[in-house]
Design an enzyme around this catalytic site. Structure first.
Site, PDB file in Angstrom:
ATOM      1  N   TYR A 108       0.859  -1.123   0.032  1.00  0.00           N
ATOM      2  CA  TYR A 108       0.040   0.045  -0.033  1.00  0.00           C
ATOM      3  C   TYR A 108       0.823   1.269   0.126  1.00  0.00           C
ATOM      4  O   TYR A 108       1.640   1.573   0.748  1.00  0.00           O
ATOM      5  CB  TYR A 108      -0.976   0.217   1.064  1.00  0.00           C
ATOM      6  CG  TYR A 108      -1.958  -1.036   1.066  1.00  0.00           C
ATOM      7  CD1 TYR A 108      -2.273  -1.820  -0.204  1.00  0.00           C
ATOM      8  CD2 TYR A 108      -2.796  -1.161   2.222  1.00  0.00           C
ATOM      9  CE1 TYR A 108      -3.514  -2.558   0.013  1.00  0.00           C
ATOM     10  CE2 TYR A 108      -3.776  -2.227   2.249  1.00  0.00           C
ATOM     11  CZ  TYR A 108      -4.143  -2.820   1.050  1.00  0.00           C
ATOM     12  OH  TYR A 108      -5.134  -3.900   0.970  1.00  0.00           O
ATOM     13  N   THR A 109       0.548   2.080  -0.993  1.00  0.00           N
ATOM     14  CA  THR A 109       1.374   3.377  -1.254  1.00  0.00           C
ATOM     15  C   THR A 109       2.795   3.081  -0.976  1.00  0.00           C
ATOM     16  O   THR A 109       3.531   3.786  -0.376  1.00  0.00           O
ATOM     17  CB  THR A 109       0.862   4.494  -0.166  1.00  0.00           C
ATOM     18  OG1 THR A 109       0.852   4.221   1.136  1.00  0.00           O
ATOM     19  CG2 THR A 109      -0.388   4.999  -0.825  1.00  0.00           C
TER      20      THR A 109
END
Length: 363
Positions: free
Chosen positions: A60-61
């Site tokens: 995630y990110t």
């Protein structure tokens, strides 16, 4: 209902809130998402209302989501053991390195060490296999995960986006070997994605996995953002489809029904759609994503929505899934195949036509 109506995850003793705060929106590294300050405010608001589980992943990110959570924990007086930290392995953050992703022992251990460093903690409460790896024997994966639990670096293991037959195999092997088994299952589940009711949800219920749906609003389609009135128009936001959006008539009928129920209950279509998912059999906790405080509050409002039996029936009818083989076959043949002439669970079965009713006539 509120965030303190805790449920146990599957057959484990781990108690979690009915809504899990998803952290895929933490960080702007993908070109959208919340700033670290906004993410910290969202976490604080969620925890202050009794929420106790935050779900993220190594990918995630680009790892920033985990770092934001770790930084937040070091800044606050929150007791680490009070929070259930949930993260995932599988996705590869190092293109060109074939061993940096998947579910091999090497990849799992390396991924966990990096996640612990970013989260700034010495253990993860729930460690999820993010997806199915067809190149790694499941025995290797389950053995490595069990070792991480015995080492104290992981408390519980769980699985996401994996075929029912492979999960069943995993549970059987773990139980046979005396290893730790999966406690939870993450799957896409919404009024527009109900095919999981064919195999995955019954499997989870039978094997004792707590279900944690993701994308309960189907990428925003059920949020109230899309209506007949703006059919074909380009909407803003990361979930918008290029070239505008136009759905099938069946989808608009469902959207209309959500809007009608929301109006009657003085709430939003998103809250109604979320409430439907929360109420489904086998669902332990539903993942919500929030880029802003307003989005968080809208999601939490779903806990106050109580759907009537008639409202649920209307939504069920409009969203009834087309399930693949063998579900239709079994439904059509069930009355013929067992307990001929008996009444079981309120359903009276019957013997196949053109066959003897008395077993003695066969022999």
């Amino acid at each position: 209902m509120d965030l303190t109506n805790y449920r146990t995850l599957g057959r484990s003793g781990l108690k979690i809130s009915p809504l899990t705060l998803g952290a895929m929106t933490f960080g702007e590294d993908w070109g959208w998402g919340s700033t670290p300050a906004e993410a910290e405010a969202i976490m604080s608001a969620y925890i202050e209302q009794g929420g106790n589980i935050i779900d993220t992943a190594n990918v995630y990110t680009k790892g920033h989501s985990e770092k934001i959570i770790g930084d937040y924990l070091t800044k606050t007086d929150l007791r680490r053991d009070q929070l259930v930290l949930s993260t995932k392995f599988f996705c590869n953050l190092y293109p060109g390195d074939p061993n940096a992703g998947g579910s091999s022992r090497k990849a799992i251990i390396s991924s966990l060490e990096n996640s612990l460093r970013r989260l700034q903690t010495d253990y993860v409460d729930v460690y999820w296999m993010h997806a199915f790896d067809p190149f790694t024997p499941i025995e290797e994966t389950m053995s490595a995960l069990h070792d991480l639990i015995t080492s104290g670096k992981v408390r519980y293991i769980a699985v996401s986006d994996t075929p029912a037959w492979k999960i069943a195999q995993s549970q059987l092997i773990a139980n046979f070997r005396g290893w730790s088994a999966f406690a939870g299952l993450q799957i896409e589940y919404s009024l527009l994605e109900r095919t999981v009711e064919g195999e995955l949800i019954p499997m989870a219920q039978d094997l004792g996995l707590g279900i944690m749906p993701w994308s309960p609003l189907k990428g925003g389609i059920l949020s109230g953002k899309y209506t007949r009135a703006n059919k074909g128009e380009i909407q803003s936001g990361r979930n918008s489809l290029e070239g505008g959006t136009e759905f099938a008539e069946a989808t608009y009928q469902l959207i209309d029904c959500l809007a009608r129920i929301a109006k009657e209950k003085e709430t939003t279509p998103a809250s109604v759609a979320l409430a439907w998912v929360i109420s489904r059999p086998g669902v332990t906790s539903t993942l919500i994503g929030a880029r802003t405080m307003d989005q968080l509050n809208q999601n939490l409002n779903a806990l106050a929505v109580q759907l009537t039996a008639d409202e649920i029936a209307s939504l069920d009818k409009l969203s009834e899934p087309v399930l693949g083989f063998p579900i239709p076959f079994l439904r059509n043949r069930a009355a013929h195949m067992g307990q001929a002439g008996a009444n079981v669970n309120g359903i009276t079965s019957f013997a196949p036509p053109l066959l003897p009713q008395n077993i003695s006539e066969i022999y």
